[in-house]
Design an enzyme around this catalytic site. Structure first.
Site, PDB file in Angstrom:
ATOM      1  N   ASN A  63       0.852  -1.198   0.000  1.00 27.64           N
ATOM      2  CA  ASN A  63       0.000   0.000   0.000  1.00 27.64           C
ATOM      3  C   ASN A  63       0.886   1.244   0.000  1.00 27.64           C
ATOM      4  O   ASN A  63       2.112   1.136  -0.025  1.00 27.64           O
ATOM      5  CB  ASN A  63      -0.971  -0.026   1.187  1.00 27.64           C
ATOM      6  CG  ASN A  63      -0.251  -0.042   2.511  1.00 27.64           C
ATOM      7  OD1 ASN A  63       0.449   0.906   2.856  1.00 27.64           O
ATOM      8  ND2 ASN A  63      -0.394  -1.122   3.266  1.00 27.64           N
ATOM      9  N   ASP A 105      -5.042  -5.888   5.305  1.00 27.88           N
ATOM     10  CA  ASP A 105      -6.126  -6.654   5.919  1.00 27.88           C
ATOM     11  C   ASP A 105      -6.138  -8.093   5.418  1.00 27.88           C
ATOM     12  O   ASP A 105      -6.626  -8.987   6.102  1.00 27.88           O
ATOM     13  CB  ASP A 105      -7.474  -5.986   5.605  1.00 27.88           C
ATOM     14  CG  ASP A 105      -7.610  -4.670   6.366  1.00 27.88           C
ATOM     15  OD1 ASP A 105      -7.173  -4.624   7.523  1.00 27.88           O
ATOM     16  OD2 ASP A 105      -8.128  -3.690   5.789  1.00 27.88           O
ATOM     17  N   LYS A 128       7.927 -17.884  -9.579  1.00 30.21           N
ATOM     18  CA  LYS A 128       7.205 -16.787 -10.252  1.00 30.21           C
ATOM     19  C   LYS A 128       5.951 -17.307 -10.987  1.00 30.21           C
ATOM     20  O   LYS A 128       6.040 -18.275 -11.739  1.00 30.21           O
ATOM     21  CB  LYS A 128       8.163 -16.113 -11.245  1.00 30.21           C
ATOM     22  CG  LYS A 128       7.579 -14.890 -11.890  1.00 30.21           C
ATOM     23  CD  LYS A 128       8.565 -14.257 -12.863  1.00 30.21           C
ATOM     24  CE  LYS A 128       7.877 -13.136 -13.618  1.00 30.21           C
ATOM     25  NZ  LYS A 128       8.661 -12.659 -14.738  1.00 30.21           N
ATOM     26  N   ASP A 131      -5.621  -9.150  13.205  1.00 30.04           N
ATOM     27  CA  ASP A 131      -5.682  -7.719  13.515  1.00 30.04           C
ATOM     28  C   ASP A 131      -4.813  -7.466  14.749  1.00 30.04           C
ATOM     29  O   ASP A 131      -5.079  -7.995  15.834  1.00 30.04           O
ATOM     30  CB  ASP A 131      -7.131  -7.294  13.778  1.00 30.04           C
ATOM     31  CG  ASP A 131      -7.235  -5.783  13.842  1.00 30.04           C
ATOM     32  OD1 ASP A 131      -7.872  -5.211  12.948  1.00 30.04           O
ATOM     33  OD2 ASP A 131      -6.662  -5.168  14.769  1.00 30.04           O
ATOM     34  N   LYS A 136     -14.191   2.241  14.483  1.00 30.59           N
ATOM     35  CA  LYS A 136     -12.972   1.436  14.735  1.00 30.59           C
ATOM     36  C   LYS A 136     -12.537   1.557  16.187  1.00 30.59           C
ATOM     37  O   LYS A 136     -12.069   0.589  16.792  1.00 30.59           O
ATOM     38  CB  LYS A 136     -11.833   1.879  13.816  1.00 30.59           C
ATOM     39  CG  LYS A 136     -12.010   1.366  12.405  1.00 30.59           C
ATOM     40  CD  LYS A 136     -10.899   1.803  11.452  1.00 30.59           C
ATOM     41  CE  LYS A 136     -11.235   1.264  10.058  1.00 30.59           C
ATOM     42  NZ  LYS A 136     -10.394   1.790   9.008  1.00 30.59           N
ATOM     43  N   LYS A 151     -12.468  -1.971  18.018  1.00 32.72           N
ATOM     44  CA  LYS A 151     -11.158  -2.505  18.428  1.00 32.72           C
ATOM     45  C   LYS A 151     -10.884  -2.226  19.898  1.00 32.72           C
ATOM     46  O   LYS A 151      -9.802  -2.506  20.393  1.00 32.72           O
ATOM     47  CB  LYS A 151     -10.053  -1.918  17.543  1.00 32.72           C
ATOM     48  CG  LYS A 151     -10.226  -2.263  16.055  1.00 32.72           C
ATOM     49  CD  LYS A 151      -8.981  -1.942  15.232  1.00 32.72           C
ATOM     50  CE  LYS A 151      -9.255  -2.149  13.747  1.00 32.72           C
ATOM     51  NZ  LYS A 151      -8.077  -2.590  12.991  1.00 32.72           N
TER      52      LYS A 151
HETATM   53  O1  PMT Z   1       3.068   6.202   6.435  1.00 34.15           O
HETATM   54  P1  PMT Z   1       2.651   7.561   5.866  1.00 34.15           P
HETATM   55  O2  PMT Z   1       2.928   7.662   4.386  1.00 34.15           O
HETATM   56  O3  PMT Z   1       3.225   8.707   6.658  1.00 34.15           O
HETATM   57  O4  PMT Z   1       1.056   7.669   5.990  1.00 34.15           O
HETATM   58  C1  PMT Z   1       0.477   7.714   7.260  1.00 34.15           C
HETATM   59  C2  PMT Z   1      -0.776   6.833   7.356  1.00 34.15           C
HETATM   60  C3  PMT Z   1      -1.879   7.416   6.501  1.00 34.15           C
HETATM   61  C4  PMT Z   1      -0.452   5.401   6.917  1.00 34.15           C
HETATM   62  C5  PMT Z   1      -1.160   6.821   8.881  1.00 34.15           C
HETATM   63  O5  PMT Z   1      -1.432   8.134   9.300  1.00 34.15           O
HETATM   64  C6  PMT Z   1      -2.363   5.931   9.128  1.00 34.15           C
HETATM   65  O6  PMT Z   1      -3.514   6.314   8.999  1.00 34.15           O
HETATM   66  N1  PMT Z   1      -2.087   4.651   9.515  1.00 34.15           N
HETATM   67  C7  PMT Z   1      -3.124   3.618   9.677  1.00 34.15           C
HETATM   68  C8  PMT Z   1      -3.477   3.085   8.324  1.00 34.15           C
HETATM   69  C9  PMT Z   1      -4.484   1.955   8.408  1.00 34.15           C
HETATM   70  O7  PMT Z   1      -4.156   0.825   8.167  1.00 34.15           O
HETATM   71  O8  PMT Z   1      -5.663   2.299   8.818  1.00 34.15           O
HETATM   72  P2  PMT Z   1      -6.916   1.287   8.954  1.00 34.15           P
HETATM   73  O9  PMT Z   1      -8.054   2.209   9.106  1.00 34.15           O
HETATM   74  O10 PMT Z   1      -6.922   0.312   7.819  1.00 34.15           O
HETATM   75  O11 PMT Z   1      -6.610   0.484  10.283  1.00 34.15           O
HETATM   76  C10 PMT Z   1      -7.043   0.932  11.546  1.00 34.15           C
HETATM   77  C11 PMT Z   1      -6.031   0.611  12.613  1.00 34.15           C
HETATM   78  O12 PMT Z   1      -5.939  -0.809  12.764  1.00 34.15           O
HETATM   79  C12 PMT Z   1      -4.631   1.110  12.329  1.00 34.15           C
HETATM   80  O13 PMT Z   1      -4.083   1.600  13.550  1.00 34.15           O
HETATM   81  C13 PMT Z   1      -3.879  -0.147  11.886  1.00 34.15           C
HETATM   82  O14 PMT Z   1      -2.477  -0.092  12.245  1.00 34.15           O
HETATM   83  C14 PMT Z   1      -4.600  -1.220  12.686  1.00 34.15           C
HETATM   84  N2  PMT Z   1      -4.599  -2.549  12.050  1.00 34.15           N
HETATM   85  C15 PMT Z   1      -5.141  -2.712  10.808  1.00 34.15           C
HETATM   86  C16 PMT Z   1      -5.148  -3.974  10.247  1.00 34.15           C
HETATM   87  C17 PMT Z   1      -4.579  -5.050  10.978  1.00 34.15           C
HETATM   88  N3  PMT Z   1      -4.538  -6.276  10.464  1.00 34.15           N
HETATM   89  N4  PMT Z   1      -4.054  -4.845  12.186  1.00 34.15           N
HETATM   90  C18 PMT Z   1      -4.065  -3.612  12.754  1.00 34.15           C
HETATM   91  O15 PMT Z   1      -3.600  -3.431  13.880  1.00 34.15           O
END
Ligand code: PMT
Length: 405
Positions: free
Chosen positions: A214, A283, A293, A310, A341, A345
């Site tokens: 991503n 996710d 490959k 998660d 969220k 969570k």
């Molecule tokens: O890295 P940069 O280029 O500076 O950009 C910053 C950012 C946009 C990546 C950062 O500010 C940000 O928003 N990070 C979280 C991105 C994300 O995955 O968001 P989400 O809404 O999909 O997930 C919600 C939360 O769950 C996040 O804290 C994530 O770390 C956590 N998560 C998600 C999936 C997973 N399997 N496990 C998790 O713990």
């Protein structure tokens, strides 16, 4: 929460300027430090005067500029020892290779090095030099020696240089140095806390050549790790694939996939007081990554993906859970989804940010956050990721201290 225009009130900044093309940035640094409330006095080396005139610093600081040990009038007004005592913080910006070498050797052969030896104030250096000079083993040894003595080294940044080369050696920007000064002033806010930060993307391999990734650059999470260390915390940074340099005094664990990130976080979490999930964790991952490959064949190819664990939810389920901070990266209805969220969570705090727009979110220097917690929210307007990181961490520190009563 500190106000940017008063964040450096009570700071008496002695700014040392040594010889380097980056000296022009120090003029802006004086302006911004004063705008944040600091009193500033400038000491220049003889070499610095080849790059910027003393009159510029004098006008911006509102104080006479000192450059010589042998100026009887200046010594009578404020002697060099008084100057060293006056400072509550010393910053040398730019700090040239020569200045680093002289300070590391303990030399006092001009006014600036004499003041550096005579001051009891914390000293920070913002190196600026050609990338080969910065990489030279002599410079590395000088920097290591100064760090051992408790001198803070802020930067250098990486990028294009005035000499036409590219690499590490650029002086940090004035705004970044002001942020570092503010963070240094609040250096005790997180003392005694151990903070685990996740940052960057995760890569989920399809085969030895391809992966699902991503747009996260890691900049937001790295800024949090850097600011937390400046604020006195012990910091472990679990970093997905990114080429960002490790911030000073931060322990870094590199990972690639979401599963590796979960394992690395779990290895650290028993001793952690706070977990900040700034990483963009995938996710889903391919059900069965191929060992060799994948060949081009059918017109349409179907990928079978399985949910990743998660990380935040895993931590929330543990009997002893640290203070949990999540991020929510959303393109629409940001606050609504972020609050969802936070609840789903079972987090203590979530930082919501909009992604998909230029200038904030992924891979930008700036961002905008809204902090949400079960019974409140706080909007943090657009600012550098370092500034937002500091405000987020101050909020976390206030919440933890109020819990402790
Ligand atoms: O890295 P940069 O280029 O500076 O950009 C910053 C950012 C946009 C990546 C950062 O500010 C940000 O928003 N990070 C979280 C991105 C994300 O995955 O968001 P989400 O809404 O999909 O997930 C919600 C939360 O769950 C996040 O804290 C994530 O770390 C956590 N998560 C998600 C999936 C997973 N399997 N496990 C998790 O713990």
């Amino acid at each position: 929460m500190s106000n940017p225009s008063t964040a450096l009130t009570d700071t008496r900044l002695l700014l040392g300027v040594s010889g380097g093309i980056a000296a022009y940035k120090s003029a802006e640094l004086v302006r911004q430090a004063r705008a944040a409330g600091a009193q500033v006095r400038v000491v220049m080396t003889a070499a610095a005067e080849h790059f910027v005139g003393a009159a510029t610093f004098q006008a911006l600081s509102g104080q006479p500029v000192r450059s010589s040990l042998w100026d009887p009038a200046a010594e009578a007004a404020m002697g060099h020892i008084e100057l060293a005592r006056w400072a509550s913080q010393v910053l040398v910006a730019p700090a040239s290779a020569d200045l680093l070498a002289r300070y590391a050797q303990g030399m006092g052969n001009d006014l600036l090095t004499t003041v550096l030896l005579a001051t009891a104030a914390p000293v920070a250096l913002a190196p600026a030099m050609n990338q080969q000079m910065w990489a030279h083993p002599a410079t590395s040894a000088n920097v290591a020696r100064l760090r051992e003595r408790g001198v803070a080294i802020w930067g250098p940044g990486v990028g294009d240089q005035a000499c036409g080369e590219s690499g590490a050696g650029r002086m940090l920007e004035a705004s970044e140095l002001v942020e570092a000064l503010i963070a240094a002033k609040v250096g005790d806010q997180l003392r005694g806390l151990r903070i685990v930060v996740s940052a960057g993307p995760t890569f989920e391999d399809l085969d030895p050549v391809r992966f699902i990734g991503n747009r996260s650059s890691g900049r937001m999470g790295f800024a949090i790790a850097e600011q937390a260390a400046l604020m006195g915390a012990e910091v472990v940074l679990v970093a997905g694939p990114t080429s960002l340099p490790t911030p000073a005094r931060v322990e870094r664990v590199n990972v690639r996939s979401a599963e590796q990130m979960l394992r690395a976080v779990l290895d650290q979490i028993d001793r952690a007081d706070v977990y900040v999930g700034a990483a963009a964790v995938a996710d889903y991952r391919p059900v069965a990554p191929r060992p060799s490959k994948i060949k081009k064949a059918a017109e349409v190819m179907e990928l079978k993906l399985v949910r990743n664990p998660d990380i935040l939810a895993t931590l929330a389920d543990r009997a002893r859970r640290p203070f949990l901070v999540g991020f929510a990266a959303e393109t629409d209805d940001v606050l609504h989804y972020a609050r969802g969220k936070l609840e789903a969570k079972r987090l203590d705090l979530i930082a919501a940010n909009r992604v998909g727009l230029p200038g904030c979110g992924f891979d930008s220097a700036d961002n905008e956050l809204t902090l949400l917690w079960p019974d409140g929210e706080l909007a943090l307007p657009r600012a550098s990721k370092a500034e937002l990181a500091r405000r987020l961490l101050l909020h976390v520190s206030e919440r933890i201290r109020s819990r402790q009563g």
